[in-house]
Structures are given as structure tokens and as C-alpha cells.
Design a protein around this motif. Structure first.
Motif, PDB file in Angstrom:
ATOM      1  N   GLU A 820       0.053   3.346  -6.634  1.00  0.00           N
ATOM      2  CA  GLU A 820       0.334   2.316  -5.641  1.00  0.00           C
ATOM      3  C   GLU A 820      -0.190   2.681  -4.269  1.00  0.00           C
ATOM      4  O   GLU A 820       0.123   2.035  -3.277  1.00  0.00           O
ATOM      5  N   GLY A 821      -0.950   3.768  -4.137  1.00  0.00           N
ATOM      6  CA  GLY A 821      -1.469   4.155  -2.843  1.00  0.00           C
ATOM      7  C   GLY A 821      -0.664   5.272  -2.239  1.00  0.00           C
ATOM      8  O   GLY A 821       0.274   5.799  -2.825  1.00  0.00           O
ATOM      9  N   VAL A 822      -0.989   5.618  -1.004  1.00  0.00           N
ATOM     10  CA  VAL A 822      -0.361   6.742  -0.343  1.00  0.00           C
ATOM     11  C   VAL A 822       1.072   6.396   0.038  1.00  0.00           C
ATOM     12  O   VAL A 822       1.356   5.349   0.590  1.00  0.00           O
ATOM     13  N   GLY A 823       1.976   7.287  -0.247  1.00  0.00           N
ATOM     14  CA  GLY A 823       3.370   7.102   0.103  1.00  0.00           C
ATOM     15  C   GLY A 823       4.127   8.359  -0.190  1.00  0.00           C
ATOM     16  O   GLY A 823       3.653   9.226  -0.902  1.00  0.00           O
ATOM     17  N   SER A 886       3.064   3.385   5.945  1.00  0.00           N
ATOM     18  CA  SER A 886       3.228   4.735   5.394  1.00  0.00           C
ATOM     19  C   SER A 886       2.833   5.760   6.459  1.00  0.00           C
ATOM     20  O   SER A 886       1.758   6.372   6.403  1.00  0.00           O
ATOM     21  N   PRO A 887       3.682   5.959   7.464  1.00  0.00           N
ATOM     22  CA  PRO A 887       3.325   6.876   8.557  1.00  0.00           C
ATOM     23  C   PRO A 887       3.259   8.325   8.079  1.00  0.00           C
ATOM     24  O   PRO A 887       4.000   8.740   7.194  1.00  0.00           O
ATOM     25  N   ARG A 941     -10.511   5.456  11.796  1.00  0.00           N
ATOM     26  CA  ARG A 941      -9.452   4.761  12.528  1.00  0.00           C
ATOM     27  C   ARG A 941      -8.112   5.445  12.313  1.00  0.00           C
ATOM     28  O   ARG A 941      -7.762   5.833  11.194  1.00  0.00           O
ATOM     29  N   ALA A 942      -7.355   5.602  13.374  1.00  0.00           N
ATOM     30  CA  ALA A 942      -6.008   6.160  13.304  1.00  0.00           C
ATOM     31  C   ALA A 942      -5.007   5.048  13.003  1.00  0.00           C
ATOM     32  O   ALA A 942      -5.240   3.879  13.314  1.00  0.00           O
ATOM     33  N   LYS A 943      -3.888   5.416  12.367  1.00  0.00           N
ATOM     34  CA  LYS A 943      -2.827   4.442  12.129  1.00  0.00           C
ATOM     35  C   LYS A 943      -2.056   4.143  13.421  1.00  0.00           C
ATOM     36  O   LYS A 943      -1.467   3.083  13.586  1.00  0.00           O
ATOM     37  N   ASN A 944      -2.019   5.110  14.305  1.00  0.00           N
ATOM     38  CA  ASN A 944      -1.353   4.941  15.602  1.00  0.00           C
ATOM     39  C   ASN A 944      -2.351   4.304  16.575  1.00  0.00           C
ATOM     40  O   ASN A 944      -3.387   4.891  16.881  1.00  0.00           O
ATOM     41  N   PRO A 945      -2.075   3.085  17.082  1.00  0.00           N
ATOM     42  CA  PRO A 945      -3.054   2.388  17.951  1.00  0.00           C
ATOM     43  C   PRO A 945      -3.322   3.087  19.268  1.00  0.00           C
ATOM     44  O   PRO A 945      -4.255   2.713  19.982  1.00  0.00           O
ATOM     45  N   ASP A 946      -2.525   4.097  19.628  1.00  0.00           N
ATOM     46  CA  ASP A 946      -2.755   4.812  20.882  1.00  0.00           C
ATOM     47  C   ASP A 946      -3.982   5.715  20.809  1.00  0.00           C
ATOM     48  O   ASP A 946      -4.426   6.233  21.847  1.00  0.00           O
ATOM     49  N   SER A 964      -1.202  11.749  -1.391  1.00  0.00           N
ATOM     50  CA  SER A 964       0.177  11.417  -1.086  1.00  0.00           C
ATOM     51  C   SER A 964       0.725  12.370  -0.041  1.00  0.00           C
ATOM     52  O   SER A 964       0.101  13.386   0.285  1.00  0.00           O
ATOM     53  N   VAL A 965       1.889  12.015   0.492  1.00  0.00           N
ATOM     54  CA  VAL A 965       2.662  12.889   1.364  1.00  0.00           C
ATOM     55  C   VAL A 965       3.859  13.379   0.566  1.00  0.00           C
ATOM     56  O   VAL A 965       4.573  12.578  -0.053  1.00  0.00           O
ATOM     57  N   ILE A 966       4.071  14.689   0.522  1.00  0.00           N
ATOM     58  CA  ILE A 966       5.159  15.257  -0.263  1.00  0.00           C
ATOM     59  C   ILE A 966       6.343  15.528   0.655  1.00  0.00           C
ATOM     60  O   ILE A 966       6.226  16.281   1.637  1.00  0.00           O
ATOM     61  N   LYS A 967       7.460  14.868   0.379  1.00  0.00           N
ATOM     62  CA  LYS A 967       8.670  15.009   1.184  1.00  0.00           C
ATOM     63  C   LYS A 967       9.648  15.943   0.483  1.00  0.00           C
ATOM     64  O   LYS A 967       9.904  15.819  -0.718  1.00  0.00           O
ATOM     65  N   ASP A 968      10.200  16.891   1.221  1.00  0.00           N
ATOM     66  CA  ASP A 968      11.204  17.799   0.666  1.00  0.00           C
ATOM     67  C   ASP A 968      12.518  17.057   0.443  1.00  0.00           C
ATOM     68  O   ASP A 968      12.849  16.136   1.181  1.00  0.00           O
TER      69      ASP A 968
END
Length: 968
Positions: A820-823, A886-887, A941-946, A964-968
Motif C-alpha cells: 500500500e506504499g510507504v507507511g 505519511s510524515p 520535492r520535500a513533503k514539508n512545504p517549508d 517503509s518507516v519502522i516504528k518501535d
């Protein structure tokens, strides 16, 4: 008077130790047309020293239509002769080969005689030698033991003393060979001998080398593989693939496993008779209780317990029909990549063994793709050369990549994935290049060198050039090929004893030859195929007394074909291969004690070439063809990491691309005529389960395009195919269906409802009639196929079916979050995988930031089906990706997948890790989303518009995809 060519020295007496009998026997075998041997005892250790020369002599005489006359007599006296040796003697394959046994009963039998004749006719004899002494056939007796043996040479004229004595010896041999106590050696006699044999255990005899009862035991890698194979069968698999690096004992593993399974009938299939003879010898040593024989062009011992068959012969339908489908309960297929898929498929589709083992030494999944499909995607066990080196099964290597500066490969025609051979000859046979090679060889070589050349002409030229250079250096070289005067086993013996320093060969030593004494490999030819490169490397990795490592001297030129070397060589310290972006997709760490030294010009050329590589599907196809050494099939293309969706966009379908590349006009015509069927009914048809593809596979295996099968036959065949995929059977069939057998009416009804009825329905909203129909209870194609198109079309369908099944299995094994993509992935109790973690890499979520990848640790992640050679972990640093659905936060642990210029696929819309270097040479990294502006320019491109958008340039290389991002 000059000595006979049967004789290699003036001394008539050999005494063992520093003056052994073995070299004289081998030399005599190589030059004899008639051989007569009578010895009391034969042990495997001694026979192994003579068998290669005997086999080669038989083949050499057969090639000239002059069969070698070979007579061997041994005995059962004191039960010392070993059954393993007798099995090998029984399988000597020649028209005029006779092996007999002297049954001692109440007689002693102490003969030790070896008689050789060369050039004999009915009335004359040109040369002859007889060795009479104390040497039986054991390693000890033929080499270091104190054994006296006197040689008598035949001399003309016929009435001289030596001639008369020589004829008297032959007459006495003829008398004992036909003695009433002698019987022909047969499997039945050996079986009886094993039953009644009580081998002596006297210490004295053991010291003399007469008794050999050392058990054959698996090495560490084989032991692990045997356990994995046993577990795989417990899970219900009927086929499996084992990958073992060259020199790690694939054949011994198959013999151990066949015995572990207690197989009654064994079939071993290979593409070369030399491999078959070595395999037979291995199986016979481990399992002397079973009879063994060959099935190839010359011999067809179809009633043996263990049969060793050439794929070229057995793969024909008239030979397959000599056996029932279940005749063999254990089948070994060796080196799949050497034979045409069609020939192997004939064997694989015909037989139904309890277990089929596929063996290969190929290093990467892209090379295994076709093999893995044939083994129902069951990769049982894998150990590459690095494992073998780390476990001290193989010696480490020191690799020197030398710039081939005196050959311009860009001027040499490149056709069908290889260089034009005649053009190579012209560029390779130059004194300038020979001097360049000699200089580097002299600098790095050890004691015994094997050099690989492009042709016979090239090998002869190099041997002559080296010998001219050796005149003052004290070295000697020989060229060995099918037309050379010096025989292969002679050259190896000379090399082993230090009489020569280097052998220049063409293809004689690529595989199937054990050369443990070789400590230097010289690669003088471009190896477009990685398989051949590794086979040649493997010739020198065997363990040998006093050998500490292998030196590899490889000459690398200015052509993209040489880029595959970069994928084979392991990660280098520092900046030698310009950072992570060039490390490729499947590049293992170096084994313990190994190192790679690359010419700076080689590294520069690789860096420049990587920037120029095109990204079209056609170029990817050609690159993979060069890598594999043959046109890739759909599964190989997919498993190599290429995108078939891109193929579809650029060429309408997979076979649209294939038709544009192949030279076979008939195949092109079949593809063009049946393009819509192949695309809609196979390549892109919707699949919620695997059943459609399994149905098509059964249909093709039943020759359905020629003879439409009835529903019961098709359902039964489908059941057997599904049963060979235990995981699919358990997960895709309802519980109340899993217990049904292939012939149950309930199973036929279930399979008729799904998938047969789905396959005969038109797609909603489509005017296209269904591709299949039921006609009087038979499942048949609903379109016109000419008779001369059937075989080709069935091959094309099977290729796509293999690809769809492989991709389906891979997809089913990926967790939902990955599809399903990055998450974020929450850690739960499940299967874990150890992956490389780079604590100092720091993938910047901001601007490019320096990072280091030299330090690496192993980190356990709660996910299955990850590859430590492709997937790795690193922490994010910064806040530019802290936005959107998905930050990615500062400090998050990232799961990334290495990509290369040929495996990245489509990157637009993906979150990629980018690498570049600053002016000081430091590696810089950043994580950004990849976009394209209207002008086709890539933007980061960054996800953060700043954070501002970064325009990509040629110095920036995508080296990893965020999974993916692995969360503890």
C-alpha cells in the motif's frame, strides 16, 4: 635405441616415494591403444587416480572410430578389493572394455602387472611396455609407499630377447584372464560380494592402504542443506532448488540427500558426459549397494538403480517413453542454465518423482529465475562463494582487475550479447598485449596458473609468446584444447609437479574438473556471462595442501559487457567504487581473507559507463541478456528487478519486446498473430487466486493446443500441479476441498466451477469471444492455430505462466503495508529478518548531508521475505519529510532497498534516497520525493512545504528506494 612413447623416463625400476609408478602409468594410458591390467586388490583412492585418464582414453579412441582395447582383472582375495571400486569399473563405458574377477576360493592371488601396447596391427607391434612388481591399485601403492616395479620395453625385431619376453608376459596375462576361476564383473556379482564380504581390519593392511573404510560425511554447508531439504519435503514440496557456490559440493549433496530420502531409483541429469561420470563416481562411493549406469548417446543402462543421463538424449520423447512417469523417486537436475528450457521441460513434465532437486551455482536471483520457477518457487537453500570461503570450504581469493589497454573493445562487433569471436582473435593475438599480460602475471602469479583464452588460436599464441619470454625467466607454458598434442590430464600432471607453470585453455576447464592445485587464474577473455566468470573463478578455489589463497588476474576493457564484474565483486572500503550508488543490487561482502585491487582506469571507466546507460526496456533486455549469456525469459527479467509495466508501455507486451530482439522469424510471426491472446489471456488477465495460471500450466503440459483434454484429465493434472505448491494449496483451497484427491468427482466439480468456467466466459463489456471453450466435455482453445504454430505458442504461454505464478507468489508473501506504499509498520510477534544497519549513514530529510557507510551492524526487523543483500536500514535526520499523510520524523528508522541503474525501474512519484559527492569527495545523502516538471527535468520535492525543491543533476544518483518507516 630411443624409448617408446609409452615411457617417460630412462629408469626401468620405480620404487615409490620420490619415484612413484603413477606418472608412468598415466603417461602410458595416454598413448596406448591396448591396456591389460591384473592386480590383486583395487581401492577407490587408487582407481580415482587412474579413472580420468582411462575415461579420456576411451573417449579419444571412440572419436577416431578406433575403440580402446581395455582388459582389467582383479580378485576377491581376502575381500580387500572395495565394492566402490568395483562399481566404478563396472561402469567403464567402452566397446572393447572387459573387466573380470578372479574368484580366489582356495587360491591365493597376488598378481600386479600393467601392460600397454601402442600402434599394434595384426602382424606387427610398434611399441609396448609391461610393468611387473608389487603395486596394487591404491593411492598409497601408486604414490608414496615403498613399492618396487620393473618395466620391460618391447623391442624389435620379433626374435630378440625383449620381444620374446614381452610376448610371453602378454600370453600369461591372456591365460590368467581366461582362467576357469575368472568371471565377468556384473552388478549381480557385486551385490553378492557385498553380502558375503568380510573386509579385513588388520592394522598392517590399513597402513598399507589396502583397507579404506573412512566414512563420507557432509561439510557444514551440506549438512545445513540436508536439514533444509528434509524439512522442505515435510512441508509437502515435491521440488526444490539448492544454490551452492562452485566447489562447495553440489553433487555430493545430491548423493547425501538421495540416500537421506532412501530413494529406490535415482536419476541424475546433466548436459555433459564428463559431469555424468563424476556424478556416477560420487554416488557409487556413497551408495555402493546400488547399481549405476549411463543413459546417453552411446550407452542406455535403463535398468540400473541409479541412472546418469544426458539431457540431450533423455529429453527426447522416444527415450522418455522407455520409462514410466513414476520410475524414479528421486531426480537431480544439474546446471539448468546450460540446456535449452524446452529439453529440460520435457523431462520435468514427464516424470513424477517423489522429489526433484535442482542444482545450480549461479549467484543471483536473476540467474536463478527460470530454475526457481521449474522448482515451483521453492528455494530450499543458498550458499554462495563467500559462505564457502568464510566456512573454510574454499580458499580466499586476491583479485586484480587490470586495465586491458591494448584492446579497443568498442571496435569489436557486438552481436547477440557477445563479441564477434574472429574479431577478438585478431585483437588478442598481439605481441604488445602478450607482453602487457606477462608483466602483470609475473608480478602477481604464484606457482600453478590456469589461463582462459578466447579460442584455440589465441591459446596457442599465448603459450608461444610466454615460452619466448620464459627462455630467460626459466618458466614453461602449454596450450590445451581439443586439437592440442598434449592431453589434458598430462598437462595437469605436469603442472602439479612443477614441470610447467601455466596452462592456456579455451573451454576445457570451465566446469566439471577438480583442479585443487591451481593457485592462480589468468582471465584473458571477456566473460559476457557471470555464470562462466564464476565457473572459471571456482576452478581455483578448491582447498589444497599448502595453498593459502587464489590469485585472480583479470583483464577488463572498455565495453559495457565488463560492467557485470562490478556486480560480482564485493563492497570495497573507502571510495574505490564511488559510494553506495554503485554497489548494485546483490553484491555480497567479501569472504574472510579476500581482497579486490582494481586499476584506477577500470574504476573511472565504470563510473563513466554507469552515467551513459540508457533506461529503455530494450536496453534493459540487452543488458540482462549480456549478464545471463542468453536471451532472458519473462521470469528472469522480472526477478532481475526490471519493470514489465514499462515494457508494456514501450512495446505493448512482453512478447512485443521479445519479437523486436529475437532473430527467429517464425517466432516473430507466431507472436504477431497471437499477440492479443498472449497479452489478454495470460500476461494481463485478472487473478484473485493462482488457479487460472495453474489451469493453463496443466493445459500446456497435456499438450492442450494439439489435443484438447477432457475435464477430468485437466482437473487431475491441475491437482498435481497445485499439490507441488504446498503453500498455495493450503492458502487458496477451502478447508473442505484440501482433502480431495486428483480423481475425486468433488474435485473435478470444484475445478470446473473455478477456474474452468471463468476461463470460458467473455469479459464483461467486451466484444472479444472467450479465449477458451468447452466442446463435448473438452477444454479447447477458441481461436485458430496452425499446426506449425502449436509448439512455439505453447512455449510462449508457458513462459508467461511461469512469470505470473512467480509474481503472484511474491506478491502474496509481501505484507499489506508493503503493497500500500510507504507507511509505519508496527512491531508485532512474527517472523524477523536480520538486515544491515548503517548507524553513520544518516539519510538527510533536509539538505544533502554527509554520511558514512563503512560501519555496519545487523538489526532484526519484524518482517519476512527481505533480502539482506538488497534491503538495509538507516536513520532519518531532519524535518523536510515531516508532512503529508505519511510524515517521516527526525530519527525515524528507514527500511530502504538498494537499486542500480539497471534495476531502479520507474522512480517518478517514489520516495528515493539520493547520493552525490562534494568537491572534497565526501558522500552526501538526502531523502526526497521524485517528480518530473513539464520539461522532463527531475525535481526532488520535500513533503514539508517549508523546504525548497531541488533540481536534480547528473552528479545525483538514486541509490535506494524507501520501502517503509519502522516504528518501535
Amino acid at each position: 635405441m630411443p624409448l617408446s612413447p609409452l615411457v617417460i623416463e630412462d629408469n626401468l625400476l620405480t620404487t615409490g616415494g620420490n619415484h612413484p609408478l603413477l606418472p608412468q602409468l598415466i603417461h602410458a594410458i595416454n598413448h596406448a591403444s591396448e591396456i591389460e591390467i591384473a592386480v590383486s586388490f583395487i581401492q577407490p583412492s587408487g582407481l580415482d587416480l587412474l579413472l580420468p585418464s582411462l575415461h579420456e582414453a576411451i573417449e579419444r579412441h571412440r572419436a577416431t572410430n578406433q575403440a580402446l582395447k581395455l582388459k582389467i582383472l582383479t580378485s576377491d582375495y581376502l575381500s580387500i578389493t572395495h565394492p566402490v571400486a568395483l562399481r566404478s569399473l563396472a561402469d567403464l563405458d567402452g566397446e572393447n572394455v572387459e573387466v573380470r574377477i578372479f574368484e580366489s576360493k582356495n587360491h591365493s592371488f597376488h598378481m600386479k602387472s600393467y601392460i600397454f601396447v601402442s600402434g599394434a596391427t595384426e602382424h606387427t607391434m610398434f611399441h609396448g611396455s609391461a610393468f611387473i612388481g608389487s603395486n596394487n591399485i591404491s593411492k598409497s601403492a601408486l604414490t608414496q609407499a615403498h613399492e618396487w616395479c620393473l618395466r620391460l620395453d618391447y623391442q624389435a625385431p620379433e626374435n630378440c630377447y625383449q620381444a620374446q619376453q614381452f610376448h610371453h608376459i602378454r600370453a600369461e596375462f591372456a591365460a590368467i584372464f581366461s582362467h576357469p576361476n575368472t568371471v565377468p564383473l556384473s552388478d549381480e556379482w557385486i551385490n553378492d560380494y557385498i553380502e558375503r564380504r568380510q573386509p579385513p581390519s588388520l592394522t598392517m593392511l590399513q597402513h598399507d592402504g589396502f583397507v579404506e573404510n573412512d566414512p563420507y560425511t557432509p561439510n557444514t554447508a551440506q549438512a545445513e542443506a540436508l536439514l533444509a531439504l528434509a524439512n522442505s519435503r515435510k512441508e509437502g514440496y515435491q521440488r526444490g532448488l539448492v544454490v551452492l557456490g562452485t566447489g562447495m559440493g553440489k553433487t555430493w549433496l545430491s548423493a547425501f540427500d538421495a540416500k537421506q530420502m532412501a530413494a529406490k531409483k535415482v536419476l541424475f541429469v546433466a548436459h555433459r558426459e564428463e559431469i555424468l561420470s563424476q556424478a556416477l563416481n560420487t554416488f557409487a562411493k556413497l551408495w555402493p549397494e546400488k547399481s549405476s549406469g549411463y543413459y546417453h548417446g552411446k550407452t542406455k543402462d535403463k535398468h540400473k538403480d541409479m541412472l546418469f543421463a544426458s539431457v540431450q538424449t533423455l529429453g527426447r520423447s522416444q527415450h522418455l517413453k522407455q520409462f514410466s512417469a513414476d520410475h524414479f523417486d528421486y531426480i537431480v537436475i544439474d546446471e539448468f542454465h546450460h540446456a535449452s528450457a524446452k529439453t529440460y521441460r520435457n523431462i520435468l513434465h514427464y516424470f513424477t518423482p517423489k522429489f526433484l532437486l535442482g542444482l545450480t551455482a549461479t549467484p543471483e536471483r536473476s540467474d536463478q529465475a527460470n530454475i526457481l520457477t521449474l522448482c515451483h518457487d521453492n528455494l530450499v537453500f543458498e550458499r554462495n562463494l563467500v559462505h564457502g570461503i568464510d566456512e573454510q570450504i574454499l580458499v580466499p581469493f586476491h583479485y586484480y582487475g587490470i586495465w586491458d589497454e591494448f584492446v579497443n573493445y568498442e571496435e569489436i562487433p557486438w552481436r547477440n550479447g557477445r563479441f564477434d569471436p574472429s574479431s577478438l582473435d585478431a585483437q588478442f593475438a598481439t605481441q604488445q598485449r602478450a607482453k602487457h599480460i606477462f608483466k602483470h602475471w609475473q608480478q602477481h602469479q604464484q606457482t600453478r596458473t590456469l589461463a582462459f583464452c578466447v579460442s584455440k588460436k589465441h591459446a596457442d599464441f599465448m603459450a608461444q609468446a610466454f615460452n619466448q619470454a620464459f627462455t630467460q625467466a626459466g618458466y614453461r607454458a602449454v596450450a590445451i584444447h581439443s586439437d592440442s598434442q598434449i592431453l589434458r590430464n598430462e598437462a595437469l600432471s605436469m603442472l602439479d609437479k612443477g614441470h610447467i607453470n601455466i596452462i592456456f585453455s579455451v573451454d576445457l576447464f570451465n566446469e566439471g574438473t577438480d583442479l585443487p592445485a591451481i593457485d592462480t587464474i589468468l582471465m584473458l577473455r571477456p566473460t559476457e556471462s557471470q555464470i562462466i566468470f564464476l565457473q572459471q573463478l571456482g576452478r581455483g578455489l578448491r582447498l589444497h595442501q599448502g595453498k593459502t589463497h587464489l590469485v585472480v588476474i583479470d583483464f577488463i576493457g572498455n565495453h559495457q559487457a565488463f560492467l557485470n564484474k562490478q556486480e560480482l565483486l564485493a563492497k570495497q572500503p573507502g571510495k574505490q567504487l564511488t559510494g553506495l550508488a554503485n554497489q548494485g543490487q546483490a553484491r555480497p561482502d567479501l569472504g574472510a581473507g579476500c581482497f579486490v585491487n582494481l586499476d584506477v582506469k577500470v574504476v573511472d571507466f565504470w563510473s563513466q559507463l554507469a552515467k551513459k546507460l540508457r533506461k529503455s526496456a530494450q536496453q534493459e533486455y540487452q543488458d540482462l541478456q549480456a549478464h545471463l549469456g542468453h536471451p532472458p525469459n519473462a521470469t528472469e527479467f522480472y526477478r532481475a528487478g526490471y519493470d514489465l509495466n514499462k515494457v508494456k508501455k514501450q512495446h505493448a507486451s512482453w512478447f512485443g519486446l521479445v519479437a523486436a530482439q529475437c532473430q527467429d522469424q517464425h517466432k516473430q510471426q507466431v507472436i504477431q498473430k497471437h499477440h492479443d491472446f498472449l497479452l489478454a489471456a495470460v500476461q494481463t488477465t485478472a487473478m484473485t487466486k493462482s488457479f487460472k495460471m495453474l489451469l493453463l500450466e496443466a493445459f500446456i503440459e497435456l499438450d492442450g493446443l494439439n489435443n484438447a483434454p477432457d475435464i477430468a484429465t485437466l482437473a487431475a493434472k491441475s491437482w498435481h500441479i497445485l499439490a507441488s505448491y504446498p503453500t498455495l494449496k493450503q492458502t487458496e483451497l477451502p478447508t473442505n476441498v484440501q482433502h480431495l484427491t486428483a480423481t475425486d468427482d468433488a474435485w473435478v466439480k470444484y475445478w470446473l466451477k473455478n477456474p474452468i468456467e471463468h476461463s470460458i466466459k467473455s469479459k464483461k463489456g467486451s466484444s472479444q469471444p472467450p479465449w477458451f471453450t468447452l466442446d463435448t466435455g473438452h477444454f479447447k482453445a477458441n481461436f485458430t492455430i496452425a499446426n506449425n504454430e502449436v509448439d512455439t505458442l505453447q512455449d510462449l504461454v508457458k513462459e508467461l505462466v511461469d512469470y505470473r505464478i512467480a509474481k503472484y507468489i511474491d506478491t502474496k508473501q509481501i505484507s499489506p503495508n508493503q503493497t500500500e506504499g510507504v507507511g509505519p509498520i508496527e512491531i508485532t510477534e512474527q517472523t524477523t529478518t536480520l538486515l544491515p544497519y548503517y548507524p553513520d549513514l544518516k539519510i538527510a530529510c533536509g539538505h544533502f548531508k554527509a554520511g558514512r557507510y563503512e560501519d555496519v551492524e545487523m538489526y532484526s526487523v519484524p518482517m519476512a521475505n527481505l533480502d539482506p543483500n538488497r534491503h538495509f536500514l538507516a536513520h532519518a535526520t531532519g524535518n523536510s519529510m515531516n508532512g503529508g499523510k505519511s510524515p517521516i520524523l527526525d530519527g525515524d528508522l528507514l527500511l530502504l532497498e538498494l537499486v542500480s541503474s539497471t534495476s531502479a525501474g520507474a522512480i517518478t512519484g517514489q520516495t528515493m534516497a539520493i547520493e552525490m559527492q562534494d568537491s572534497s569527495g565526501d558522500d552526501l545523502y538526502v531523502l526526497r520525493d521524485i517528480e518530473k516538471d513539464p520539461q522532463g527535468q527531475y525535481q526532488l520535492r520535500a513533503k514539508n512545504p517549508d523546504y525548497a525543491v531541488i533540481s536534480a543533476n547528473e552528479s545525483m544518483k538514486p541509490f535506494a528506494r524507501l520501502k517503509s518507516v519502522i516504528k518501535d
